[in-house]
Every structure is written in structure tokens, then in C-alpha cells.
Design a protein around this motif. Structure first.
Motif, PDB file in Angstrom:
ATOM      1  N   ASP A  41      79.520  47.549  19.887  1.00 18.75           N
ATOM      2  CA  ASP A  41      78.983  48.693  19.160  1.00 18.75           C
ATOM      3  C   ASP A  41      78.078  49.509  20.075  1.00 18.75           C
ATOM      4  O   ASP A  41      77.869  49.171  21.228  1.00 18.75           O
ATOM      5  N   SER A  42      77.541  50.602  19.532  1.00 15.58           N
ATOM      6  CA  SER A  42      76.610  51.443  20.287  1.00 15.58           C
ATOM      7  C   SER A  42      75.204  51.245  19.748  1.00 15.58           C
ATOM      8  O   SER A  42      74.979  51.357  18.545  1.00 15.58           O
ATOM      9  N   VAL A  43      74.276  50.963  20.638  1.00 19.45           N
ATOM     10  CA  VAL A  43      72.868  50.816  20.267  1.00 19.45           C
ATOM     11  C   VAL A  43      72.135  52.057  20.776  1.00 19.45           C
ATOM     12  O   VAL A  43      72.185  52.373  21.956  1.00 19.45           O
ATOM     13  N   VAL A  44      71.470  52.750  19.856  1.00 20.93           N
ATOM     14  CA  VAL A  44      70.771  53.980  20.195  1.00 20.93           C
ATOM     15  C   VAL A  44      69.277  53.726  20.040  1.00 20.93           C
ATOM     16  O   VAL A  44      68.825  53.243  19.011  1.00 20.93           O
TER      17      VAL A  44
ATOM     18  N   THR B 134      66.405  36.901  18.051  1.00 20.85           N
ATOM     19  CA  THR B 134      66.989  37.762  19.071  1.00 20.85           C
ATOM     20  C   THR B 134      65.906  38.644  19.678  1.00 20.85           C
ATOM     21  O   THR B 134      65.177  39.322  18.959  1.00 20.85           O
ATOM     22  N   ARG B 135      65.816  38.638  20.973  1.00 20.00           N
ATOM     23  CA  ARG B 135      64.831  39.473  21.657  1.00 20.00           C
ATOM     24  C   ARG B 135      65.351  40.899  21.771  1.00 20.00           C
ATOM     25  O   ARG B 135      66.547  41.119  21.913  1.00 20.00           O
ATOM     26  N   VAL B 136      64.447  41.867  21.738  1.00 21.55           N
ATOM     27  CA  VAL B 136      64.830  43.276  21.817  1.00 21.55           C
ATOM     28  C   VAL B 136      65.661  43.586  23.065  1.00 21.55           C
ATOM     29  O   VAL B 136      66.680  44.276  22.965  1.00 21.55           O
ATOM     30  N   PRO B 137      65.294  43.070  24.257  1.00 17.59           N
ATOM     31  CA  PRO B 137      66.129  43.372  25.429  1.00 17.59           C
ATOM     32  C   PRO B 137      67.571  42.851  25.318  1.00 17.59           C
ATOM     33  O   PRO B 137      68.448  43.301  26.049  1.00 17.59           O
ATOM     34  N   ASP B 138      67.826  41.919  24.394  1.00 17.52           N
ATOM     35  CA  ASP B 138      69.162  41.335  24.248  1.00 17.52           C
ATOM     36  C   ASP B 138      70.018  42.039  23.192  1.00 17.52           C
ATOM     37  O   ASP B 138      71.174  41.668  22.982  1.00 17.52           O
TER      38      ASP B 138
ATOM     39  N   ASP C 116      55.025  42.184  19.652  1.00 11.58           N
ATOM     40  CA  ASP C 116      54.641  40.962  20.364  1.00 11.58           C
ATOM     41  C   ASP C 116      54.882  41.129  21.867  1.00 11.58           C
ATOM     42  O   ASP C 116      55.577  42.052  22.301  1.00 11.58           O
ATOM     43  N   SER C 117      54.343  40.206  22.649  1.00 11.79           N
ATOM     44  CA  SER C 117      54.566  40.249  24.097  1.00 11.79           C
ATOM     45  C   SER C 117      56.045  40.042  24.426  1.00 11.79           C
ATOM     46  O   SER C 117      56.546  40.576  25.411  1.00 11.79           O
ATOM     47  N   ILE C 118      56.726  39.259  23.618  1.00  9.27           N
ATOM     48  CA  ILE C 118      58.183  39.116  23.721  1.00  9.27           C
ATOM     49  C   ILE C 118      58.742  39.667  22.408  1.00  9.27           C
ATOM     50  O   ILE C 118      58.853  38.942  21.419  1.00  9.27           O
ATOM     51  N   PRO C 119      59.062  40.974  22.368  1.00 11.62           N
ATOM     52  CA  PRO C 119      59.428  41.603  21.102  1.00 11.62           C
ATOM     53  C   PRO C 119      60.763  41.106  20.539  1.00 11.62           C
ATOM     54  O   PRO C 119      61.733  40.917  21.268  1.00 11.62           O
ATOM     55  N   THR C 120      60.735  40.874  19.248  1.00 15.74           N
ATOM     56  CA  THR C 120      61.941  40.542  18.485  1.00 15.74           C
ATOM     57  C   THR C 120      62.027  41.544  17.327  1.00 15.74           C
ATOM     58  O   THR C 120      61.144  42.378  17.154  1.00 15.74           O
ATOM     59  N   ILE C 121      63.060  41.431  16.535  1.00 18.97           N
ATOM     60  CA  ILE C 121      63.244  42.344  15.411  1.00 18.97           C
ATOM     61  C   ILE C 121      62.437  41.841  14.225  1.00 18.97           C
ATOM     62  O   ILE C 121      62.531  40.674  13.851  1.00 18.97           O
ATOM     63  N   GLU C 122      61.648  42.733  13.601  1.00 16.10           N
ATOM     64  CA  GLU C 122      60.878  42.330  12.433  1.00 16.10           C
ATOM     65  C   GLU C 122      61.447  42.902  11.145  1.00 16.10           C
ATOM     66  O   GLU C 122      61.164  42.391  10.065  1.00 16.10           O
TER      67      GLU C 122
ATOM     68  N   ASN D 185      63.277  53.894  29.761  1.00 19.01           N
ATOM     69  CA  ASN D 185      63.097  54.278  31.165  1.00 19.01           C
ATOM     70  C   ASN D 185      61.722  53.895  31.690  1.00 19.01           C
ATOM     71  O   ASN D 185      61.547  53.660  32.886  1.00 19.01           O
ATOM     72  N   LEU D 186      60.730  53.841  30.812  1.00 20.82           N
ATOM     73  CA  LEU D 186      59.382  53.433  31.211  1.00 20.82           C
ATOM     74  C   LEU D 186      59.216  51.913  31.195  1.00 20.82           C
ATOM     75  O   LEU D 186      58.145  51.400  31.480  1.00 20.82           O
ATOM     76  N   GLY D 187      60.261  51.190  30.829  1.00 20.63           N
ATOM     77  CA  GLY D 187      60.208  49.737  30.790  1.00 20.63           C
ATOM     78  C   GLY D 187      59.569  49.200  29.528  1.00 20.63           C
ATOM     79  O   GLY D 187      59.192  48.036  29.463  1.00 20.63           O
ATOM     80  N   VAL D 188      59.435  50.031  28.511  1.00 17.53           N
ATOM     81  CA  VAL D 188      58.833  49.631  27.244  1.00 17.53           C
ATOM     82  C   VAL D 188      59.962  49.369  26.251  1.00 17.53           C
ATOM     83  O   VAL D 188      60.916  50.139  26.169  1.00 17.53           O
ATOM     84  N   SER D 189      59.837  48.291  25.497  1.00 12.91           N
ATOM     85  CA  SER D 189      60.846  48.014  24.477  1.00 12.91           C
ATOM     86  C   SER D 189      60.726  49.046  23.370  1.00 12.91           C
ATOM     87  O   SER D 189      59.631  49.325  22.886  1.00 12.91           O
TER      88      SER D 189
END
Length: 182
Positions: free
Chosen positions: A52-55, A40-44, A88-94, A62-66
Motif C-alpha cells: 500500500d501507500s503510506v502518506v 509496530t514502530r512508526v519507522p516500520d 515516546d522515544s521509540i514511537p508506536t501507533i496510539e 526529511n528532518l529525521g522526526v517520526s
């Protein structure tokens, strides 16, 4: 009449198949935690936990950074998971920290389990001693368990030496349940 019986049979068959499906909402496997998967990618994340609520740190978003760290809460406010992303360039959950005792591994271990439950379900690869806790790493698993040193016999609570499995009481409770994906 035959058509009505056929329709009723079809409906019963569909209902039987649906009831056999395993609810995976709170299931922990080697590649998933509930609806979250290893890929699962962070933006998803927000779409995965749409109910649920993701905080997360809104400044980074706002700066476009994951965001590096995110917390998932039920709509009622109960803390479910804490997620840490890789860089990573395409961040996922580690790393996933399980906060809700309803999450159970595919071998039946949860935050309400004991060290004996871990031993009965997994072969232990190693035990790492930290200042305030011990971390139990099962063989061939992405899961790991933290047990507070307060659960250990008095003679081991303040020791920095290696602790063996035989020294840990069976009734020692799990403090943290984590999943680490690389």
C-alpha cells in the motif's frame, strides 16, 4: 504408485491447512488492525504496508522526526487507515481510525454496522456526548465507535446532556470506528 499417492496426499493436506488459515488482512483485534500491531514502530509502517501507500508529512521525515499522523491508501487510491503516533522515544501507533468498511472487528462490527450490532457484540462501558456526535466505549476493549447526532431522535440532536444507550436507535449507523492503544 504408492509414492504418487503419498505425494498427492501430502499436497492435499498442505492445501487443506492453507485453506483453514483465517485471512487477517482486514481483521481488527484488541492488539492489531490488519497487519498493524500494537507494538509496530512508526519507522516500520512502510514495511508493514509494503503493498500500500503510506502518506506522511515529508518535512518531518526529511528532518529525521517520526511523523505524528500517517494515512494508508491502497495502491488504487482507496483510503484504508489514518494512524496517529505517540511521542515516546521509540514511537508506536496510539490511535487508528478505520476508513475502509472491509475492516471488521473480531466480533463482526465494521463501519457498515449499526448501534444494535455494537450492543449485540459488546457490553457498553460508557457513552460520551460531544457537540456533533456520541462516542460509544465498550467494556474491556480498545475499540470505540462514533455515531453522528443526526442518527439520533430530533430531541437529542442539539442536547449536550448525557445520552443513554436506550435513547440511541438500533439502526443508528457508525460514523467512525477507532482503535486506541496506550
Amino acid at each position: 504408485m504408492k509414492r504418487t499417492i503419498s505425494i498427492l496426499t501430502l499436497i492435499c493436506g498442505i492445501a487443506a491447512i492453507q485453506s483453514c488459515k483465517k485471512d487477517t488482512t482486514f481483521l481488527i483485534t484488541e492488539t492489531s488492525v490488519g497487519p498493524l500491531t500494537q507494538t509496530t514502530r512508526v519507522p516500520d509502517i512502510k514495511t508493514v504496508f509494503v503493498q500500500d501507500s503510506v502518506v506522511a508529512d515529508s518535512t518531518q521525515i526529511n528532518l529525521g522526526v517520526s511523523p505524528k499522523k500517517m494515512e494508508v491508501y491502497e495502491k488504487g487510491g482507496k483510503h484504508l487507515l489514518t494512524l496517529k503516533a505517540n511521542s515516546d522515544s521509540i514511537p508506536t501507533i496510539e490511535n487508528v481510525r478505520i476508513m475502509d468498511p472491509r475492516y471488521v472487528s473480531d466480533k463482526g462490527v465494521s463501519l457498515q454496522s449499526t448501534f444494535k450490532d455494537i450492543q449485540n457484540s459488546y457490553d457498553i462501558k460508557k457513552i460520551v456526548t460531544t457537540l456533533n456526535s456520541i462516542v460509544v466505549f465498550p467494556k474491556g476493549s480498545n475499540l470505540y465507535f462514533t455515531i453522528d447526532k443526526e442518527e439520533l431522535p430530533e430531541g437529542l440532536r442539539f442536547s449536550s446532556s448525557n445520552i443513554e444507550a436506550v435513547q440511541i436507535p438500533d439502526e443508528a449507523k457508525i460514523k467512525y470506528l477507532m482503535v486506541g492503544w496506550e
